[in-house]
Design an enzyme around this catalytic site. Structure first.
Site, PDB file in Angstrom:
ATOM      1  N   CYS A  77       1.697 -29.484  12.302  1.00 24.73           N
ATOM      2  CA  CYS A  77       1.323 -30.786  11.750  1.00 24.73           C
ATOM      3  C   CYS A  77      -0.040 -31.249  12.264  1.00 24.73           C
ATOM      4  CB  CYS A  77       2.404 -31.804  12.110  1.00 24.73           C
ATOM      5  SG  CYS A  77       1.933 -33.488  11.721  1.00 24.73           S
ATOM      6  N   GLY A 114       9.560 -24.443  14.681  1.00 30.00           N
ATOM      7  CA  GLY A 114       8.906 -24.762  13.413  1.00 30.00           C
ATOM      8  C   GLY A 114       8.996 -23.702  12.331  1.00 30.00           C
ATOM      9  N   ILE A 119       1.445 -28.927  -0.522  1.00 29.31           N
ATOM     10  CA  ILE A 119       0.235 -28.269  -0.029  1.00 29.31           C
ATOM     11  C   ILE A 119      -0.701 -27.945  -1.187  1.00 29.31           C
ATOM     12  CG2 ILE A 119      -0.686 -26.186   1.108  1.00 29.31           C
ATOM     13  CD1 ILE A 119       1.791 -26.229   2.909  1.00 29.31           C
ATOM     14  N   LEU A 152       9.720 -31.476   7.213  1.00 27.00           N
ATOM     15  CA  LEU A 152       8.735 -32.560   7.317  1.00 27.00           C
ATOM     16  C   LEU A 152       8.607 -32.984   8.772  1.00 27.00           C
ATOM     17  CD1 LEU A 152       9.991 -34.655   4.265  1.00 27.00           C
ATOM     18  CD2 LEU A 152       7.882 -33.318   4.368  1.00 27.00           C
ATOM     19  N   HIS A 154       0.389 -61.589  -1.911  1.00 27.09           N
ATOM     20  CA  HIS A 154      -0.378 -61.453  -3.155  1.00 27.09           C
ATOM     21  C   HIS A 154      -1.856 -61.620  -2.844  1.00 27.09           C
ATOM     22  CE1 HIS A 154      -1.449 -61.668  -7.370  1.00 27.09           C
ATOM     23  NE2 HIS A 154      -2.218 -62.718  -7.063  1.00 27.09           N
TER      24      HIS A 154
END
Ligand code: NAI
Length: 464
Positions: free
Chosen positions: A42, A143, A183, A317, A442
């Site tokens: 990451c 990983g 990706i 993730l 807003h």
């Protein structure tokens, strides 16, 4: 032999977060990492460098198209060396940050390849003497790596994985991207913005597979306007080199042969769990048919050995790995922890961004649920008009009986930030009415999410 309460193998977002949480809870922690820096895929070759490149190339595009805002610049040029230098600086800053956090918590980091000696012992081999570490609890957080197609082996020069696509030293004239997932769309956008002719080849009928159909269709229309070309329902079969030294990608679309010629090919067809060199068998562990370590609430079949992040089931993730890391540390420390993968948001950081959580409309249908849908187009949002960001929409899916939100999908500028409020509402069992009655500042693009929630009961103020 050095003794610890917990050894974490892998210093990515799963592993280092687990190590930090365990140290916070008073455990003596060892963290083993193969490469000479923490942060994993990451931070080093994934989420972070790609976001740096996406941001820089978006600035470039804004400068190129600033005329309608009165912006006059005589020359706009992107120097790839400067682009890469900044990306590298971002990565370096975060590497230092993580290293500092880990050091401040008293975590001992061992750089080198870790492998099991037995179920309680890990050896870390660095350049020097290997060290042996022992603990009652070992967490595997090694990983994943990019999936390679057998006929398209990565050379990271012409046939690229995401790692190669993040460090090209000049803008290629053309690139074929195989796979229209996160990706492919992110890195395809980066290079297309800089002038590369990008052609995306996708096996499935839709791009951004897994997204709500409305969103993926709109995404395809928007990205086409940005110059990306898409070939869906196309299966790649082989590659050859042309006489001019270009790559010719062979593929099949509905039984017909098609070819794509390009200077570079980016293969982004998914990632697979990484357990190579761990010597899992010494600990009594095996992997499943997908290469994952089977777990139940992060516990492997061997008592005291845990596995988290991309190496186990669930979405691949970084934020899911982090949650796994925290939960594993808490369980190990004897505390209560909780995991719910159904509320893990998914984001693709293109322009506009695509973000979603919970069920898509199709998933709700397939489950036979009785549901209502509210949609709001960004073209009716004041802030979106003010900042040239009207491409996009928000969609809320809610249970017909209880009004509980089942899913949210957004495509629009800032969707990655907006999705957090949808996740929060859903985490606490919120209804579409709750979200519709939540005051949003807003003008903000996030009002489109509130309006989509109101639209579930046909009560959107600015929508028809
Ligand atoms: P992906 O799984 O998101 O998408 C791969 C795409 O390739 C799919 O649409 C699939 O149908 C297609 N495909 C597979 N084989 C193919 C073939 N032979 N020919 C043509 N198309 C083919 O995988 P991706 O983009 O490589 O990402 C890997 C992992 O990293 C994913 O789990 C992703 O979620 C994660 N990731 C997340 C990011 C984010 O959160 N923004 C950014 C980058 C990666």
């Amino acid at each position: 032999m050095q003794k610890f309460d917990i050894i974490v193998i892998g210093g990515g977002p799963g592993g280092y977060v687990c190590a930090i949480r365990a140290a916070q809870l008073g455990l003596k922690v060892a963290l083993a990492e193969k490469v000479p820096h923490l942060g994993g895929t990451c931070l080093n070759v994934g989420c972070i460098p790609s976001k740096a490149l996406l941001h820089s190339t978006e600035l470039y595009q804004q400068a190129l198209h600033g005329k309608s805002h009165g912006l006059v610049v005589s020359e706009v040029r992107m120097e790839v060396s400067g682009l890469m230098e900044r990306k590298n600086k971002v990565v370096e800053q975060l590497r230092t940050g993580v290293k500092t956090l880990v050091a401040k918590r008293g975590i001992e980091v061992f750089y080198g390849e870790a492998s099991f000696v037995d179920a309680k012992t890990v050896q870390v081999a660095s350049g020097k003497e290997p060290v042996q570490l022992q603990a009652d609890n070992i967490v595997i957080a090694t990983g994943s790596v990019p999936v390679e197609l057998p006929f398209l082996p990565f050379d990271e020069k012409d046939i690229l994985s995401s790692t190669g696509a993040l460090k090209l030293d000049r803008v290629p004239s053309s690139m074929v991207v195989v796979g229209a997932g996160a990706i492919g769309l992110e890195m395809g956008s980066v290079w297309a913005r800089l002038g590369t002719e990008v052609t995306v080849v996708e096996f499935l009928p839709n791009i951004a597979a897994g997204s709500d159909d409305d969103v993926s269709k709109l995404a395809e229309r928007i990205f086409k306007k940005q110059g990306l070309k898409f070939n869906t329902e196309t299966k790649v079969t082989g590659v050859t080199r042309t006489e001019k030294g270009l790559l010719e990608l062979q593929a099949e679309r509905k039984g017909k042969a098609v070819t794509f010629i390009a200077e570079k090919i980016l293969v982004s067809v998914g990632r697979k769990p990484y357990t190579e060199g761990l010597n899992l068998s010494a600990a009594g562990l095996t992997t499943d048919s997908k290469g994952r370590i089977p777990v139940k609430e992060l516990r492997t079949s061997v008592p005291g050995i845990w596995a988290i992040g991309d190496v186990v089931e669930g979405p691949m993730l970084a934020h899911k790995a982090e949650e796994d890391g925290v939960a594993a540390a808490e369980w190990i420390a004897g505390k209560h922890a909780h995991l719910d993968y159904s509320l893990v948001p998914n984001v693709i950081y293109t322009h506009p961004e695509i973000a979603a959580v919970g069920l898509t409309e199709k998933q709700a249908k397939d489950k036979g649920l009785d549901f209502k849908v509210g949609k709001f187009q960004l073209v009716a949002n004041g802030r979106a008009i003010a900042q040239d960001a009207t491409d996009g929409m928000a969609k809320v899916i809610a249970c017909s009986k209880t009004d509980r939100i089942l899913g949210v999908a957004i495509i629009g500028a800032g969707a990655s930030e907006m999705i957090a409020s949808a996740v929060a509402h859903m985490t606490y069992g919120g209804s579409a009415e709750d979200l519709g009655k939540t005051v949003h500042a807003h003008p903000t693009i996030s009002e489109s999410l509130k309006e989509a929630a109101l639209a579930v009961d046909k009560a959107a103020i600015h929508g028809l």
